[in-house]
Design a protein around this motif. Structure first.
Motif, PDB file in Angstrom:
ATOM      1  N   GLN A 313     -28.645  -7.748  12.351  1.00 37.06           N
ATOM      2  CA  GLN A 313     -29.683  -7.623  13.377  1.00 37.06           C
ATOM      3  C   GLN A 313     -29.229  -8.215  14.706  1.00 37.06           C
ATOM      4  N   LYS A 314     -28.600  -9.388  14.671  1.00 38.93           N
ATOM      5  CA  LYS A 314     -28.179 -10.069  15.894  1.00 38.93           C
ATOM      6  C   LYS A 314     -26.676 -10.333  15.936  1.00 38.93           C
ATOM      7  N   ILE A 315     -25.969  -9.938  14.885  1.00 37.59           N
ATOM      8  CA  ILE A 315     -24.555 -10.299  14.745  1.00 37.59           C
ATOM      9  C   ILE A 315     -23.738  -9.041  14.471  1.00 37.59           C
ATOM     10  N   VAL A 316     -22.574  -8.966  15.105  1.00 32.29           N
ATOM     11  CA  VAL A 316     -21.635  -7.877  14.856  1.00 32.29           C
ATOM     12  C   VAL A 316     -20.319  -8.488  14.383  1.00 32.29           C
ATOM     13  N   VAL A 317     -19.831  -8.021  13.222  1.00 28.93           N
ATOM     14  CA  VAL A 317     -18.536  -8.445  12.691  1.00 28.93           C
ATOM     15  C   VAL A 317     -17.580  -7.266  12.830  1.00 28.93           C
ATOM     16  N   ASN A 318     -16.447  -7.478  13.478  1.00 30.05           N
ATOM     17  CA  ASN A 318     -15.530  -6.380  13.737  1.00 30.05           C
ATOM     18  C   ASN A 318     -14.699  -6.025  12.506  1.00 30.05           C
ATOM     19  N   GLY A 319     -14.182  -4.799  12.490  1.00 28.01           N
ATOM     20  CA  GLY A 319     -13.249  -4.374  11.458  1.00 28.01           C
ATOM     21  C   GLY A 319     -11.831  -4.766  11.837  1.00 28.01           C
ATOM     22  N   SER A 320     -10.855  -3.998  11.375  1.00 27.32           N
ATOM     23  CA  SER A 320      -9.460  -4.310  11.680  1.00 27.32           C
ATOM     24  C   SER A 320      -8.717  -3.040  12.045  1.00 27.32           C
ATOM     25  N   VAL A 321      -7.560  -3.231  12.690  1.00 26.47           N
ATOM     26  CA  VAL A 321      -6.663  -2.117  12.991  1.00 26.47           C
ATOM     27  C   VAL A 321      -5.652  -1.941  11.863  1.00 26.47           C
ATOM     28  N   CYS A 322      -5.222  -3.058  11.274  1.00 23.19           N
ATOM     29  CA  CYS A 322      -4.181  -2.991  10.247  1.00 23.19           C
ATOM     30  C   CYS A 322      -4.688  -2.425   8.926  1.00 23.19           C
ATOM     31  N   GLY A 323      -5.947  -2.647   8.581  1.00 22.99           N
ATOM     32  CA  GLY A 323      -6.472  -2.179   7.301  1.00 22.99           C
ATOM     33  C   GLY A 323      -6.115  -3.136   6.167  1.00 22.99           C
ATOM     34  N   ILE A 324      -6.377  -2.723   4.949  1.00 21.87           N
ATOM     35  CA  ILE A 324      -6.188  -3.589   3.791  1.00 21.87           C
ATOM     36  C   ILE A 324      -4.702  -3.862   3.564  1.00 21.87           C
ATOM     37  N   ASP A 325      -4.368  -5.125   3.272  1.00 23.45           N
ATOM     38  CA  ASP A 325      -2.983  -5.507   2.983  1.00 23.45           C
ATOM     39  C   ASP A 325      -2.918  -6.130   1.584  1.00 23.45           C
ATOM     40  N   SER A 326      -1.728  -6.607   1.203  1.00 23.96           N
ATOM     41  CA  SER A 326      -1.550  -7.165  -0.144  1.00 23.96           C
ATOM     42  C   SER A 326      -2.432  -8.386  -0.360  1.00 23.96           C
ATOM     43  N   TYR A 327      -2.592  -9.208   0.671  1.00 21.44           N
ATOM     44  CA  TYR A 327      -3.422 -10.413   0.569  1.00 21.44           C
ATOM     45  C   TYR A 327      -4.863 -10.027   0.222  1.00 21.44           C
ATOM     46  N   ALA A 328      -5.429  -9.096   0.982  1.00 23.07           N
ATOM     47  CA  ALA A 328      -6.816  -8.674   0.745  1.00 23.07           C
ATOM     48  C   ALA A 328      -6.946  -7.914  -0.576  1.00 23.07           C
ATOM     49  N   TYR A 329      -5.938  -7.119  -0.890  1.00 23.50           N
ATOM     50  CA  TYR A 329      -5.998  -6.309  -2.119  1.00 23.50           C
ATOM     51  C   TYR A 329      -5.986  -7.201  -3.360  1.00 23.50           C
ATOM     52  N   ASN A 330      -5.098  -8.192  -3.380  1.00 26.73           N
ATOM     53  CA  ASN A 330      -4.974  -9.052  -4.566  1.00 26.73           C
ATOM     54  C   ASN A 330      -6.147 -10.012  -4.712  1.00 26.73           C
ATOM     55  N   LEU A 331      -6.798 -10.352  -3.606  1.00 31.34           N
ATOM     56  CA  LEU A 331      -7.981 -11.211  -3.671  1.00 31.34           C
ATOM     57  C   LEU A 331      -9.261 -10.396  -3.852  1.00 31.34           C
ATOM     58  N   ASN A 332      -9.105  -9.082  -4.048  1.00 32.03           N
ATOM     59  CA  ASN A 332     -10.229  -8.196  -4.363  1.00 32.03           C
ATOM     60  C   ASN A 332     -11.247  -8.102  -3.235  1.00 32.03           C
ATOM     61  N   PHE A 333     -10.765  -8.153  -1.977  1.00 34.88           N
ATOM     62  CA  PHE A 333     -11.649  -7.927  -0.842  1.00 34.88           C
ATOM     63  C   PHE A 333     -11.968  -6.434  -0.767  1.00 34.88           C
ATOM     64  N   PRO A 334     -13.114  -6.055  -0.214  1.00 36.50           N
ATOM     65  CA  PRO A 334     -13.496  -4.640  -0.173  1.00 36.50           C
ATOM     66  C   PRO A 334     -12.564  -3.819   0.707  1.00 36.50           C
ATOM     67  N   TYR A 335     -12.344  -2.572   0.307  1.00 35.82           N
ATOM     68  CA  TYR A 335     -11.514  -1.659   1.096  1.00 35.82           C
ATOM     69  C   TYR A 335     -12.338  -1.073   2.233  1.00 35.82           C
ATOM     70  N   GLU A 336     -11.713  -0.967   3.393  1.00 38.23           N
ATOM     71  CA  GLU A 336     -12.367  -0.352   4.539  1.00 38.23           C
ATOM     72  C   GLU A 336     -11.330   0.380   5.375  1.00 38.23           C
ATOM     73  N   ARG A 337     -11.683   1.555   5.849  1.00 42.09           N
ATOM     74  CA  ARG A 337     -10.783   2.293   6.727  1.00 42.09           C
ATOM     75  C   ARG A 337     -10.599   1.511   8.027  1.00 42.09           C
ATOM     76  N   PRO A 338      -9.417   1.523   8.618  1.00 37.03           N
ATOM     77  CA  PRO A 338      -9.187   0.793   9.878  1.00 37.03           C
ATOM     78  C   PRO A 338     -10.145   1.279  10.968  1.00 37.03           C
ATOM     79  N   GLN A 339     -10.938   0.375  11.504  1.00 37.69           N
ATOM     80  CA  GLN A 339     -11.936   0.743  12.507  1.00 37.69           C
ATOM     81  C   GLN A 339     -12.327  -0.457  13.352  1.00 37.69           C
ATOM     82  N   GLN A 340     -12.888  -0.183  14.521  1.00 38.00           N
ATOM     83  CA  GLN A 340     -13.321  -1.202  15.451  1.00 38.00           C
ATOM     84  C   GLN A 340     -14.764  -0.930  15.868  1.00 38.00           C
ATOM     85  N   ALA A 341     -15.401  -1.948  16.424  1.00 36.96           N
ATOM     86  CA  ALA A 341     -16.842  -1.865  16.707  1.00 36.96           C
ATOM     87  C   ALA A 341     -17.112  -1.311  18.100  1.00 36.96           C
TER      88      ALA A 341
END
Length: 360
Positions: A313-341
């Protein structure tokens, strides 16, 4: 024929004709005519029944039409000068490029691939599609200002030990290419974004720092990204960026007033922690937002760092340009297509339209 009459049956051309015995002699023609007459009567009865049903339906429809003619229809018309009553500002976030990060497809189940060449193309896509979406919005309403939040982590650097072994480039090499990319992008925006005013706010991330822990008193001075921000700001005319308002923050926060709304920008690694709780990012972020308002009033908060584009409602969290990497993949972070706000602030209604800028 009289022989068949006694049996009460007659066949002609493979068709059986049943009849009662009659005193007069019956010819074949009489039997055929009688059968044809029965068929015609039956067919007429079906046709009449169907017509009666259709007439009934037409009467019902006519009654509905008569009722509608007696109802007052409320017509909604577009105001002739609605666009001139309010103004809009486009706000976009650009962060988490991690330029020299090495992402190999086979290590992330082929969800992503990344290297400096792919990073350059995705960053180019960001600036081009930003201008396209801005132009599309301007077809419907007035957008006079573009506010761009550069929220850090443009280089991957050596924050983690493994990055020294896997990064495609050393931090300073990546930094020089990132600076050139930002200059090219801003020159493109200046030439193609049909707005009256462009404002850029630059904040450092956490990957660019050259200390093991954050030094809050030297948060900018101990970060490599701060160096290129200052260079771009100090040499704006030389780089063809004259006319763009460049703000370089020496702290972890920057505040920009848009109409009557105050927006706070920060990378997203300061003041709150998220350790995978049940409520996700929303609970610590809303708590941080509330604490900020206890100190000074803000209307919106923009952060990055988490590589997961989220509009609250009052907060915007940005995405990334690089996308999911080994660090995020192995820690089971959610997958998201590379995108910006990208979102819009209306002078009367506050934040309105929100969009992703896909950079693949």
């Amino acid at each position: 024929i009289s022989r068949f009459l006694k049996q009460g049956i007659f066949e002609h051309n493979g068709i059986s004709y049943h009849y009662e015995e009659v005193e007069k002699e019956v010819t074949v023609k009489d039997l055929v005519d009688k059968r044809n007459s029965d068929y015609e009567i039956k067919s007429c009865k079906k046709t009449i029944k169907k017509l009666v049903e259709e007439v009934s339906i037409l009467k019902t429809r006519q009654g509905l039409m008569d009722d509608l003619h007696n109802v007052h229809i409320c017509e909604i018309k577009k105001p002739k000068s609605s666009a001139s009553h309010t103004d809009n500002t486009a706000v976009t976030l650009f962060s988490d490029v991690h330029w020299e990060n090495k992402i190999e497809p086979e290590k992330v189940n082929y969800l992503n691939e990344y290297n400096p060449e792919i990073a350059a193309k995705r960053c180019e896509n960001y600036f081009v599609r930003l201008c396209e979406l801005l132009e599309e919005e301007q077809c419907h309403r007035r957008v006079s200002t573009l506010l761009m939040g550069f929220l850090g982590d443009f280089i991957n650097a050596w924050l983690r030990e493994e990055a020294m072994q896997t990064n495609y480039q050393a931090p300073l090499i990546a930094l020089s290419e990132v600076k050139a990319m930002i200059i090219r992008g801003l020159r493109y925006v200046k030439a193609n974004a049909k707005v009256e005013r462009i404002i850029c706010t630059f904040l450092v991330g956490n990957h660019g720092r050259n200390t093991s822990k954050i030094q809050h008193s030297n948060i900018a001075e101990t970060n490599l990204e701060y160096m290129i921000y200052c260079d771009i700001s100090n040499n704006a005319d030389l780089y063809g960026l004259d006319g763009i308002e460049l703000r370089v923050s020496k702290g972890g926060l920057d505040f920009v007033k848009v109409y009557d709304y105050k927006i706070a920008f920060q990378h997203g690694n300061l003041g709150f922690k998220y350790n995978g709780g049940v409520g996700g990012l929303s609970i610590p972020l809303n708590k941080y937002f509330s604490n900020l308002n206890n100190r000074e009033h803000i209307d919106y908060l923009c952060v990055a760092h988490y590589h997961n584009l989220t509009y609250m409602q009052k907060i915007v969290v940005n995405g990334s340009v690089c996308g999911i990497d080994s660090y995020a993949y192995n820690l089971n972070f959610p997958y998201e297509r590379p995108q910006q706000a990208l979102f819009f602030i209306n002078s009367k209604y506050g934040r309105t339209k929100t969009l992703p800028i896909f950079v693949e």
